[in-house]
Design an enzyme around this catalytic site. Structure first.
Site, PDB file in Angstrom:
ATOM      1  CE  LYS A   1      -1.890   1.675   3.946  1.00 33.44           C
ATOM      2  NZ  LYS A   1      -1.571   3.112   4.047  1.00 33.44           N
ATOM      3  CG  ASN A   2       2.501   2.672   3.490  1.00 34.28           C
ATOM      4  OD1 ASN A   2       1.310   2.944   3.305  1.00 34.28           O
ATOM      5  ND2 ASN A   2       3.024   2.503   4.695  1.00 34.28           N
TER       6      ASN A   2
ATOM      7  NE  ARG B   1      -7.617  12.823   7.536  1.00 38.19           N
ATOM      8  CZ  ARG B   1      -8.545  13.741   7.688  1.00 38.19           C
ATOM      9  NH1 ARG B   1      -8.294  14.982   7.355  1.00 38.19           N
ATOM     10  NH2 ARG B   1      -9.728  13.444   8.140  1.00 38.19           N
TER      11      ARG B   1
ATOM     12  CB  CYS C   1      -5.270  10.506  10.210  1.00 43.32           C
ATOM     13  SG  CYS C   1      -3.730   9.911  10.878  1.00 43.32           S
TER      14      CYS C   1
ATOM     15  N   PRO D   1       1.269  16.399  10.896  1.00 46.01           N
ATOM     16  CG  PRO D   1       3.117  16.846  12.267  1.00 46.01           C
ATOM     17  CD  PRO D   1       1.940  15.931  12.118  1.00 46.01           C
ATOM     18  CB  ILE D   2       2.265  18.470   5.754  1.00 47.34           C
ATOM     19  CG1 ILE D   2       1.284  19.643   5.880  1.00 47.34           C
ATOM     20  CG2 ILE D   2       1.518  17.160   5.636  1.00 47.34           C
ATOM     21  CD1 ILE D   2       0.531  19.927   4.581  1.00 47.34           C
ATOM     22  CG  ASP D   3       6.413  20.490  10.278  1.00 49.15           C
ATOM     23  OD1 ASP D   3       5.710  19.453  10.279  1.00 49.15           O
ATOM     24  OD2 ASP D   3       7.466  20.586  10.939  1.00 49.15           O
ATOM     25  CG  LEU D   4       9.454  17.843   8.555  1.00 47.02           C
ATOM     26  CD1 LEU D   4       9.742  16.397   8.940  1.00 47.02           C
ATOM     27  CD2 LEU D   4      10.655  18.728   8.916  1.00 47.02           C
TER      28      LEU D   4
ATOM     29  CG  ASP E   1       2.720   1.347   9.428  1.00 46.90           C
ATOM     30  OD1 ASP E   1       2.455   2.205  10.277  1.00 46.90           O
ATOM     31  OD2 ASP E   1       2.760   1.588   8.212  1.00 46.90           O
TER      32      ASP E   1
ATOM     33  CB  ILE F   1       6.776   6.580  14.429  1.00 50.21           C
ATOM     34  CG1 ILE F   1       8.058   5.736  14.376  1.00 50.21           C
ATOM     35  CG2 ILE F   1       6.567   7.349  13.121  1.00 50.21           C
ATOM     36  CD1 ILE F   1       9.321   6.472  14.072  1.00 50.21           C
TER      37      ILE F   1
ATOM     38  NE  ARG G   1      -6.850   4.081   5.204  1.00 49.63           N
ATOM     39  CZ  ARG G   1      -5.928   4.607   5.992  1.00 49.63           C
ATOM     40  NH1 ARG G   1      -6.162   4.748   7.279  1.00 49.63           N
ATOM     41  NH2 ARG G   1      -4.776   5.010   5.509  1.00 49.63           N
TER      42      ARG G   1
HETATM   43  C1  UD1 Z   1       4.233   6.787   6.209  1.00 51.79           C
HETATM   44  C2  UD1 Z   1       3.342   5.586   6.029  1.00 51.79           C
HETATM   45  C3  UD1 Z   1       2.790   5.108   7.364  1.00 51.79           C
HETATM   46  C4  UD1 Z   1       3.934   4.864   8.336  1.00 51.79           C
HETATM   47  C5  UD1 Z   1       4.832   6.089   8.439  1.00 51.79           C
HETATM   48  C6  UD1 Z   1       6.067   5.852   9.303  1.00 51.79           C
HETATM   49  C7  UD1 Z   1       2.440   5.956   3.811  1.00 51.79           C
HETATM   50  C8  UD1 Z   1       1.241   6.218   2.972  1.00 51.79           C
HETATM   51  N1  UD1 Z   1       2.269   5.953   5.142  1.00 51.79           N
HETATM   52  O1  UD1 Z   1       3.408   7.832   6.736  1.00 51.79           O
HETATM   53  O2  UD1 Z   1       2.058   3.908   7.141  1.00 51.79           O
HETATM   54  O3  UD1 Z   1       3.388   4.584   9.605  1.00 51.79           O
HETATM   55  O4  UD1 Z   1       5.293   6.468   7.117  1.00 51.79           O
HETATM   56  O5  UD1 Z   1       6.801   4.777   8.825  1.00 51.79           O
HETATM   57  O6  UD1 Z   1       3.524   5.712   3.304  1.00 51.79           O
HETATM   58  N2  UD1 Z   1       6.139  14.526  10.745  1.00 51.79           N
HETATM   59  C9  UD1 Z   1       6.260  15.851  11.072  1.00 51.79           C
HETATM   60  N3  UD1 Z   1       6.232  16.782  10.067  1.00 51.79           N
HETATM   61  C10 UD1 Z   1       6.094  16.449   8.751  1.00 51.79           C
HETATM   62  C11 UD1 Z   1       5.983  15.068   8.433  1.00 51.79           C
HETATM   63  C12 UD1 Z   1       6.000  14.136   9.451  1.00 51.79           C
HETATM   64  O7  UD1 Z   1       6.374  16.213  12.233  1.00 51.79           O
HETATM   65  O8  UD1 Z   1       6.091  17.322   7.881  1.00 51.79           O
HETATM   66  C13 UD1 Z   1       6.148  13.490  11.830  1.00 51.79           C
HETATM   67  C14 UD1 Z   1       4.795  12.760  11.932  1.00 51.79           C
HETATM   68  O9  UD1 Z   1       3.888  13.467  12.736  1.00 51.79           O
HETATM   69  C15 UD1 Z   1       5.189  11.456  12.557  1.00 51.79           C
HETATM   70  C16 UD1 Z   1       6.586  11.210  11.973  1.00 51.79           C
HETATM   71  O10 UD1 Z   1       7.054  12.471  11.498  1.00 51.79           O
HETATM   72  O11 UD1 Z   1       5.292  11.569  13.938  1.00 51.79           O
HETATM   73  C17 UD1 Z   1       6.594  10.182  10.859  1.00 51.79           C
HETATM   74  O12 UD1 Z   1       5.821  10.624   9.798  1.00 51.79           O
HETATM   75  P1  UD1 Z   1       6.143  10.242   8.272  1.00 51.79           P
HETATM   76  O13 UD1 Z   1       7.402   9.461   8.166  1.00 51.79           O
HETATM   77  O14 UD1 Z   1       6.003  11.494   7.475  1.00 51.79           O
HETATM   78  O15 UD1 Z   1       4.920   9.282   7.964  1.00 51.79           O
HETATM   79  P2  UD1 Z   1       3.945   9.341   6.755  1.00 51.79           P
HETATM   80  O16 UD1 Z   1       4.688   9.616   5.498  1.00 51.79           O
HETATM   81  O17 UD1 Z   1       2.779  10.207   7.100  1.00 51.79           O
END
Ligand code: UD1
Length: 419
Positions: A23-24, A93, A117, A123-126, A306, A328, A398
């Site tokens: 899926k990912n 999301r 979610c 967050p998507i700040d990065l 996961d 995480i 999902r």
């Molecule tokens: C992806 C996977 C999800 C998995 C996760 C961690 C998909 C579709 N989903 O989610 O199944 O559990 O990786 O292996 O591939 N964060 C920030 N700011 C940001 C982005 C992330 O603070 O801009 C934080 C998140 O809140 C979280 C951590 O970083 O605590 C990990 O997030 P991230 O690696 O981005 O996970 P996803 O890509 O959302």
């Protein structure tokens, strides 16, 4: 939608199963498909509701999409739109990964803000700070993200955390940027390597995925490609946990064992016998499950967040105490209350869960709180005495293709019934 799994537990899982595509991987690769110039053919696509949501987004954008069994064909040439409305973003999301792809293709994107979610704030700040550094003008207005970037420029981007989604978004945007983008502290997950391999098949100049530094030289003309998705390592971990809990004997095929080394190490420590082949993992358990050393979730190559819920479900029946530390996501223990209804003894404090193994679990009515937590409840139900009823299947659907059929083929007594 309103259905339930009815599981009569206690039957050991036995037999062979081919694990479906990840899926990912499929989600970012389907988003990346809009970058190619021609008809993309993506194979080993799992039939999941998240893939259906992604296909709906591609069609909304104007792409010509055909989905037949495990193959999705996408022709992005008729694409007319560059926005993803709120009702489609809410379905999933992680569609935020379309941001980099749409920007790269059209130079502008309008996406509703993904918000939180089941796992808590997302967050998507990065993502945003990296795209801004590359020259994107991004404003947040009334829940929407309005992005314009006619001339993206390659940059050195250092991620303060190796976010999977941010690494993917930057890679996608960077394919159209002028010059070289170097992502340091990039996520190293196998799904990043899969995305790189697809982008390379399109003709993009990308390297380094699987290490902490990913380099993209933008501006290369992209063509059409045929590509097969890797196997889902989390689904693999889920079936292995279920076989371990039920004292079964299964062989999973089509998998990449190297992607699961931390999980198989833990299962071996719990007393399972594992035989690792080139693309197979066989697991059997003949002795009682034993507690494991503390399991800490970490970015890859650490133990995957996961896989924590299904492995924790297995640990509820191990002799002794196992500590899980979730590093995480904040809300990854929400299903523990449901496990307690089945007799599990788990104490949660913040990001730590202390699991004291119990001699038996008993069937109960439980409800999925999120995708992997829901799968963990199914694992527990398979190992419990008596009947369980698991609701909230839209969350489990999902990420698990033909879950009940596959488990039934392995000997489980499980049925999907109307609620
Ligand atoms: C992806 C996977 C999800 C998995 C996760 C961690 C998909 C579709 N989903 O989610 O199944 O559990 O990786 O292996 O591939 N964060 C920030 N700011 C940001 C982005 C992330 O603070 O801009 C934080 C998140 O809140 C979280 C951590 O970083 O605590 C990990 O997030 P991230 O690696 O981005 O996970 P996803 O890509 O959302």
């Amino acid at each position: 939608m309103n259905s339930a799994f009815v599981v009569r537990g206690g039957r050991p899982l036995r037999g062979t199963l081919r694990v479906h595509g990840a899926k990912n991987s499929v989600l970012p690769i389907l988003a990346a498909a809009i970058l190619g110039n021609g008809r993309q053919v993506i194979g080993n696509c799992p039939q999941l509701s998240d893939v259906a949501s992604t296909v709906r987004i591609l069609r909304y954008l104007g792409c010509d999409v055909a989905w037949d069994g495990g193959v999705v064909e996408i022709d992005p040439r008729p694409m007319t739109r560059c926005e993803i409305p709120d009702f489609l973003m809410r379905e999933m999301r992680s569609s935020i990964v379309f941001l980099g792809a749409i920007l790269a293709r059209t130079g502008e994107a309008l996406i509703s803000f993904p918000g939180g979610c089941e796992l808590g704030p997302r967050p998507i700040d990065l993502h945003l700070s990296a795209l801004r550094a590359m020259g994107a003008d991004i404003t947040e207005e009334g829940g929407d993200l309005i992005c314009r970037a006619r001339n993206l420029t390659g940059r050195d981007v250092n991620l303060t955390f190796p976010s999977v989604g941010a690494t993917e978004n930057i890679m996608l945007a960077a394919t159209s940027a002028k010059g070289v983008t170097r992502i340091t502290n990039a996520a190293r997950e196998p799904e990043i390597e899969d995305l790189q391999a697809f982008l390379q098949a399109l003709g993009a100049n990308v390297s380094g995925a699987g290490t902490s530094t990913v380099v993209v030289e933008g501006g290369w003309p992209l063509r059409a490609a045929r590509y097969d998705i890797i196997a889902d390592r989390i689904v693999t971990a889920t079936y292995l946990s279920a076989a371990a809990l039920t004292g079964g004997d299964i062989t999973l095929t089509g998998v990449c064992p190297a992607h699961l080394s931390t999980v198989t190490a833990v299962l071996a420590e719990a007393g399972c016998e594992l035989a690792i082949g080139q693309d197979t993992i066989a697991l059997a358990r003949h002795q009682p499950l034993k507690a494991m050393k503390p399991i800490r979730t970490m970015p890859y190559p650490g133990f995957p967040t996961d896989a924590q819920p299904p492995v924790l479900a297995m640990a509820t029946r191990a002799e002794g105490t196992t500590v899980f530390v979730e590093n995480i996501f904040d809300n990854r223990f929400r299903h523990i209350g449901e496990l307690a209804r089945m007799g599990a003894d788990v104490k949660v404090e913040g990001k730590v869960a202390v699991v004291c193994g119990v001699p038996r679990l008993t069937g109960a009515r439980v409800s999925a709180t999120d995708l992997r937590g829901g799968a963990a409840l199914v694992v527990a139900a398979l190992g419990a005495e008596g009947e369980s009823r698991v609701t909230g299947l839209h969350l489990i659907d999902r990420g698990y293709e033909h879950f009940e059929q596959n488990l039934a083929a392995l000997g489980a007594d499980i049925q999907r019934l109307p609620e």
